[in-house]
Design a protein around this motif. Structure first.
Motif, short mmCIF file in Angstrom:
data_model
loop_
_atom_site.label_atom_id
_atom_site.label_comp_id
_atom_site.label_asym_id
_atom_site.label_seq_id
_atom_site.Cartn_x
_atom_site.Cartn_y
_atom_site.Cartn_z
N GLY A 128 54.29 31.62 36.93
CA GLY A 128 55.46 32.47 37.13
C GLY A 128 56.76 31.71 36.93
N CYS A 143 54.83 34.99 39.87
CA CYS A 143 53.41 35.31 39.81
C CYS A 143 52.75 34.85 41.11
N MET A 190 52.26 39.97 38.76
CA MET A 190 53.34 39.24 38.10
C MET A 190 54.39 40.24 37.57
N VAL A 240 45.44 36.09 33.65
CA VAL A 240 46.58 36.87 33.18
C VAL A 240 46.26 37.67 31.91
#
Length: 219
Positions: free
Chosen positions: A68, A93, A109, A204
């Motif tokens: 993040g 995140c 996120m 992700v």
């Protein structure tokens, strides 16, 4: 305090109650929403949100944080310093141990950017491209990781003086069996470009991705 003392004094009769699912969950697919709104002073907002299953362990918790921070730094350098489309970017995140009863840990996120009107779709695509780029370790430098490591160590020393942090540690151990304090320093030491990119590829990339774009119409 009075309410707490009253509830604590009620007889439990040996009962143990479990939370039940209440239907709060994220949309389990990718989607894009684009709408316009009349404004006296036109501005546009690009909001992206990534969510999906994750593992709740010290290494992935820190990898999420680093991912993040890298995303925020890259977007700031590109959209503000490089293109001049925005003043700031908000991105982070994290892994939540559970959103609703019966569900496992989830990565979340969000990215929120106020952008110069006319560049909304480009900004959305840049966010997605930047996320994808961080799933390749060759796009992450050792200096970036070193800088974030220093920040994590310094920040941890500061929050460790706060009772709220220790309540979080106790709650994590009681609920999830995870000792986030004792394993913290070792986990920080294991952060590398490869470990962060691996997190991006495993967690992700396959996650659900949504975008909500608000464009301006002159009143």
């Amino acid at each position: 305090m009075c309410i707490s003392r009253y509830i604590a004094s009620l007889p439990g009769n040996g009962r143990k109650e479990d939370a039940r699912p209440f239907g709060y969950t994220f949309t389990p697919y990718d989607y894009d929403i684009h709408f316009t709104r009349g404004m006296e002073n036109p501005q546009a907002i690009v909001y992206n949100f990534v969510s999906g299953p994750a593992e709740y362990n010290p290494d992935d918790l820190l990898s999420a944080t680093v991912f993040g921070q890298l995303l925020r730094n890259r977007l700031l350098a590109d959209l503000r310093e490089g293109r001049g489309w925005t003043y700031s970017t908000r991105a982070h995140c994290a892994i939540n141990p559970s959103i609703s009863a019966g569900e496992g840990p989830m990565v979340m996120m969000p990215t929120y950017i106020k952008v110069e009107p006319g560049h909304e779709l480009e900004t959305r695509d840049i966010v997605r491209q930047t996320i994808d780029s961080l799933c390749d370790a060759s796009n992450i430098t050792a200096d970036e990781i070193s800088s974030i490591r220093e920040f994590l160590v310094k920040n941890h020393a500061e929050v460790a003086t706060d009772n709220a942090y220790w309540l979080k540690v106790i709650k994590s151990y009681e609920r999830d069996g995870l000792d986030i304090e004792s394993e913290y320093d070792a986990a920080v030491g294991r952060i590398t470009p490869e470990s962060v990119a691996d997190f991006g590829c495993r967690v992700v990339k396959p996650a659900n991705k949504a975008s909500i774009i608000m464009s301006a119409e002159k009143n």
